[in-house]
Design an enzyme around this catalytic site. Structure first.
Site, PDB file in Angstrom:
ATOM      1  N   ARG A  22       0.870  55.226  21.645  1.00  0.00           N
ATOM      2  CA  ARG A  22      -0.103  54.167  21.911  1.00  0.00           C
ATOM      3  C   ARG A  22      -1.418  54.743  22.463  1.00  0.00           C
ATOM      4  NH1 ARG A  22       4.615  51.513  23.883  1.00  0.00           N
ATOM      5  NH2 ARG A  22       4.015  51.897  26.055  1.00  0.00           N
ATOM      6  N   ASN A  42      21.888  51.229  28.585  1.00  0.00           N
ATOM      7  CA  ASN A  42      22.936  51.948  29.317  1.00  0.00           C
ATOM      8  C   ASN A  42      23.645  51.043  30.322  1.00  0.00           C
ATOM      9  OD1 ASN A  42      24.374  53.915  30.852  1.00  0.00           O
ATOM     10  ND2 ASN A  42      22.931  55.462  30.143  1.00  0.00           N
ATOM     11  N   CYS A  43      22.877  50.217  31.014  1.00  0.00           N
ATOM     12  CA  CYS A  43      23.452  49.371  32.056  1.00  0.00           C
ATOM     13  C   CYS A  43      24.277  48.221  31.493  1.00  0.00           C
ATOM     14  CB  CYS A  43      22.343  48.813  32.951  1.00  0.00           C
ATOM     15  SG  CYS A  43      21.421  50.102  33.821  1.00  0.00           S
ATOM     16  N   ALA A 281       8.605  66.838  32.919  1.00  0.00           N
ATOM     17  CA  ALA A 281       9.997  66.373  32.965  1.00  0.00           C
ATOM     18  C   ALA A 281      10.043  64.981  33.583  1.00  0.00           C
ATOM     19  CB  ALA A 281      10.874  67.334  33.760  1.00  0.00           C
ATOM     20  N   GLY A 283      12.900  61.306  34.308  1.00  0.00           N
ATOM     21  CA  GLY A 283      14.237  60.714  34.242  1.00  0.00           C
ATOM     22  C   GLY A 283      15.241  61.260  35.232  1.00  0.00           C
ATOM     23  N   TYR A 428       8.302  27.824  47.658  1.00  0.00           N
ATOM     24  CA  TYR A 428       9.334  27.035  48.329  1.00  0.00           C
ATOM     25  C   TYR A 428       9.469  25.644  47.729  1.00  0.00           C
ATOM     26  CZ  TYR A 428      11.166  23.625  51.640  1.00  0.00           C
ATOM     27  OH  TYR A 428      11.844  22.580  52.200  1.00  0.00           O
ATOM     28  N   LYS A 436      11.469  28.613  55.675  1.00  0.00           N
ATOM     29  CA  LYS A 436      11.531  29.992  56.172  1.00  0.00           C
ATOM     30  C   LYS A 436      12.556  30.723  55.299  1.00  0.00           C
ATOM     31  CE  LYS A 436      12.353  28.664  60.433  1.00  0.00           C
ATOM     32  NZ  LYS A 436      12.616  28.652  61.888  1.00  0.00           N
TER      33      LYS A 436
END
Length: 826
Positions: A22, A42-43, A281, A283, A428, A436
């Site tokens: 890009r 991966n997760c 490098a 990761g 909220y 709070k």
């Protein structure tokens, strides 16, 4: 044309390649990947195995072909870089399919080799029924194993984020699942107080949890495998999944002369350059300075890897202009119905690095309690007590954990303070938060510590306070105190503190606690503003204390289990009513969700008061403590717990109204409680009382001693206490022993000579004196109750009795006697 080679795909390498393209259309970019895939989730792998993610293709963010065409990148999967000649700027590559070796030159090189599973030298670790989970190939092997044969029992070794996700998904498939963890807790980034919340949730789900116990060996046995633990225990399983951890894949860098640091990660500078200026490098394989502890660490997370890829690509494309500032290791994981998350540095890591800190633990609702569905979360923040800088935070809860950890992470990342937590302006509305927010509340609580308005102690400090004979004060309601308490505590409900404050010694240490800490804080402020200087509040309240002191493991639960699969296991099996009786009984439904203690129990009591014997009450609550409290309440009040279950943070209990309200069912007697009425002030009888009490306490029994009439003399203070008495009270004081040291023998007293001989003989035989026995009993949690009626008659004042002796009537004693299977009168 300038040429950039990238070694390794997935988060770091693929992101670098896409960002480079890009930025620069004029670059030649080649990406080498040893495996089949360059960009996958991966997760998401455990959730595909468990069936939560249905389609395998959903795991792939980009296929190699699509990625190559979209970004005009030469993607070479199944090609392994075996050597880097940094002086000639040449890499050697082996085509795994053909075995062919070839060379490629580069102008810039990016290393993204990732991490490798840790495989310790354990006997049998290479057996075909032992699996690792690191990539799609590993996932396919596990999935195939589950599909080709019936798996009834599985063992997950390692209780990190991936290990727990794997255990959950195996359990959800109906497989009896055991987790084995060498350390004392799950999820190492968490401190024990928050990890203990997860332990109790895992136990509630009937997953076997072995802590402080590693694997000694794996052995094949029939169609399965036997896992032998370091403790000698054995677990038979159909399969094993290893999630012991990972290490940086640094072999290629080391081989090529690129510098590797003390942690095993590839060293990089702030521009992500290695020791060779033409090699970058990113990761899981790199180490970088943590911005909090200022030491190099490795971060095994996808988020930082993606960010590093963008920075490295920009620096390659435009020159070194963007600097990487390090990761604070923000992470989150789903653990059955709960979510656990952390950011920054945990307390134990600060301890290892010699950094002073303070902590605060709060328990708050996910949104406004009055809006349906509020669920509790436990939050711990760690901060500098001088500056208020937030070092880290951890949360365990059911809903809203993700947005709270992100708020904490933003403050930590920017070097913010607890005052920033207070001032966070969150969105909220009742369905989403409270006016709070829990993060604001944590900031307020931390400010109280910094400003000296509150002195907190932690769960592990309670034992030290007991050793110092401090007063431990429970400021919850009478009903809560009856259900559960810290042994040796005195109940002074918050609403009575002001009127009773004159009863307490300003020079004595007072440790105050309530359910979660709020009422304890209020009581502490009352005492401090009335001139008490040695007042402390229990961090996180009784909820945190009990989570930490109870058994954390959950072993041997499958030994006699005959259920077809794990889905059939009840979280708390109870004797159910017959169907006939169920059809003909009145049933009241109560919703206590959103209420924190004592709300659910008070609502339970209020509803039960309106019921008739035999009626059923179904009550739902979101306070995790209600799971245990409901059972204790039934036992104390004589009602019957028919069933209890927990799903997605909501606890549902069905209770049958007992026929004798306030009287415990004899079937529910724990046989762990003993009561002793001490009527005599004879030295030998007092000694016998405490020998029995300490013996029972040492066996884990709950012991209550009720001192009445002459027995009150046994628990008087040794030092004289100035108190106002009427004439009769003064006369009793002159005639009665002033403390245990003046007690006489019932036989052979011989005007005091026999008493002296007895004490000398005990000393010679190394038998503790009565005074040491009394002290030991208090430290062992034996409950002392002084009879109010006897005190009134004999003119004995509360100030004259030993600290820790509660003042009560016959009802206080009888309540405990009802729960006891041994009752002695001495």
């Amino acid at each position: 044309m300038e040429r950039v080679l990238i070694i390794g795909g997935v988060a770091g390498g693929a992101t670098t390649a896409a960002r480079l393209r890009r930025n620069r259309e004029d670059l030649e970019i080649i990406l080498f990947e040893k495996g089949n895939d360059i960009s996958y989730a991966n997760c998401g792998l455990p959730y595909y195995i468990g069936g939560e993610i249905k389609e395998r293709d959903a795991l792939f963010v980009q296929t190699p072909d699509a990625f190559g065409k979209k970004f005009n990148i030469d993607v070479r999967v199944r090609n392994e870089v075996t050597n880097i000649d940094t002086s000639a700027k040449i890499v050697t590559v082996r085509n795994i399919e053909t075995g062919e070796e070839y060379n490629e030159i580069y102008d810039k090189l990016v290393l993204s080799p990732g991490a490798l599973p840790v495989l310790p030298p354990i006997q049998g670790i290479t057996l075909d029924k032992v699996f690792t989970l690191r990539n799609v190939s590993d996932t396919d092997k596990i999935k195939n194993e589950l599909e080709k044969r019936e798996i009834k029992k599985a063992v997950v070794v390692g209780a990190g984020f991936i290990g727990l996700e794997m255990a959950e998904n195996l359990h959800n498939l109906g497989i009896r699942t055991s987790i084995v963890e060498l350390g004392p807790q799950v999820m190492p980034p968490l401190d024990f107080e928050i990890a203990s919340v997860i332990h109790q949730h895992i136990k509630m789900k009937n997953v076997e949890l072995f802590l402080n116990d590693g694997v000694a060996k794996f052995e094949e046995k029939g169609d399965g495998i036997t896992v032998t633990l370091g403790s000698g225990k054995t677990i038979y399983a159909d399969m094993v999944v290893l999630s012991i951890g990972v290490r940086a894949n640094n072999e290629l860098a080391k081989k090529s002369g690129i510098k590797v640091g003390a942690t095993g990660g590839i060293e990089v500078n702030s521009y992500l350059q290695t020791s060779d200026e033409n090699v970058y490098a990113v990761g899981d394989a790199i180490e970088f300075e943590n911005p909090i502890i200022k030491k190099n660490v490795i971060t095994y997370l996808a988020g930082p890897a993606n960010k590093q890829g963008r920075i490295a690509a920009d620096n390659i494309a435009f020159g070194n202009k963007r600097e990487y500032k390090g990761a604070i290791n923000t992470a989150i994981a789903k653990v059955f119905d709960m979510t656990a998350a952390s950011t920054g540095v945990c307390e134990k890591a600060l301890d290892r690095n010699g950094m002073d800190r303070a902590t605060v633990i709060t328990h708050s609702g996910s949104h406004a309690g009055y809006y349906p569905g509020a669920l509790q979360m436990s939050m711990k923040i760690i901060f500098d007590k001088e500056t208020g800088r937030v070092f880290g935070g951890q949360i365990a809860g059911y809903e809203g954990v993700d947005k709270r950890i992100d708020l904490l992470a933003t403050v930590v990342k920017n070097g913010g303070t607890i005052y920033d937590l207070q001032e966070i302006e969150h969105a909220y509305a009742p369905p989403y938060s409270s006016a709070k927010d829990p993060v604001n509340i944590a900031g307020f609580a931390a400010e109280n510590i910094i400003e000296g308005r509150l002195n907190v102690v932690n769960w592990y400090d309670v034992a030290k306070f007991k050793e110092r004979n401090a007063l431990i004060m429970d400021v919850r309601t009478d009903e809560e105190f009856k259900i559960d308490r810290i042994p040796g505590a005195v109940n002074v409900p918050l609403d009575t503190v002001r009127e009773r404050i004159s009863e307490f010694d300003k020079e004595k240490e007072i440790l105050i606690y309530c359910g979660v800490g709020l009422r304890g804080y209020i009581a502490s402020r009352i005492f401090i503003q009335n001139g008490f200087t040695k007042v402390y509040n229990l961090n996180g309240g009784l909820k945190t204390y009990e989570n930490c002191i109870v058994e954390q493991s959950n072993v041997d639960i499958f030994v006699n289990e005959k259920a077809a699969d794990a889905k059939e296991l009840l979280s708390n099996p109870a004797e159910n009513l017959s169907e006939a009786k169920r059809d003909n009984v009145k049933k009241l439904v109560v919703d206590a969700c959103g209420l924190q203690c004592p709300g659910p129990i008070m609502k339970l009591k209020s509803a039960a008061d309106e019921m008739q014997a035999g009626d059923l009450l179904e009550i739902k609550a979101s306070d995790p403590g209600f799971y245990k409290d409901s059972e204790s309440w039934c036992r104390v009040t004589g009602n019957k717990l028919v069933s209890i279950e927990s799903e997605k943070g909501v606890i549902k209990a069905v209770i049958e109204k007992g026929g004798n309200v306030g009287k415990a069912d004899k079937k529910d007697v724990s046989y762990d409680e003993k009561t002793i009425v001490v009527f005599s002030d004879d030295l030998d009888r007092a000694l016998a009382s405490f020998v029995i009490a300490n013996g029972a306490a040492s066996m884990g029994k709950k012991v209550t001693m009720f001192f009445t009439f002459w027995g009150l003399n046994v628990v008087k203070k040794t030092a004289s206490v100035p108190v106002e008495k009427d004439m009769m009270g003064k006369m009793f004081g002159w005639m009665l022993p002033s403390s245990s040291k003046e007690l006489k023998l019932s036989k052979m007293n011989m005007m005091g000579l026999g008493t002296k001989m007895m004490r000398d003989r005990m000393n010679t035989k190394k038998v503790d004196s009565l005074e040491k026995m009394i002290d030991a009993a208090m430290k062992n949690g034996v409950k002392f109750i002084g009879c109010q009626m006897s005190m009134d008659i004999m003119g004995v004042k509360a100030e004259e009795l030993l600290d820790g002796v509660e003042i009560g009537g016959v009802a206080s004693y009888l309540e405990r006697a009802e729960q006891s299977n041994v009752n002695l009168f001495i």
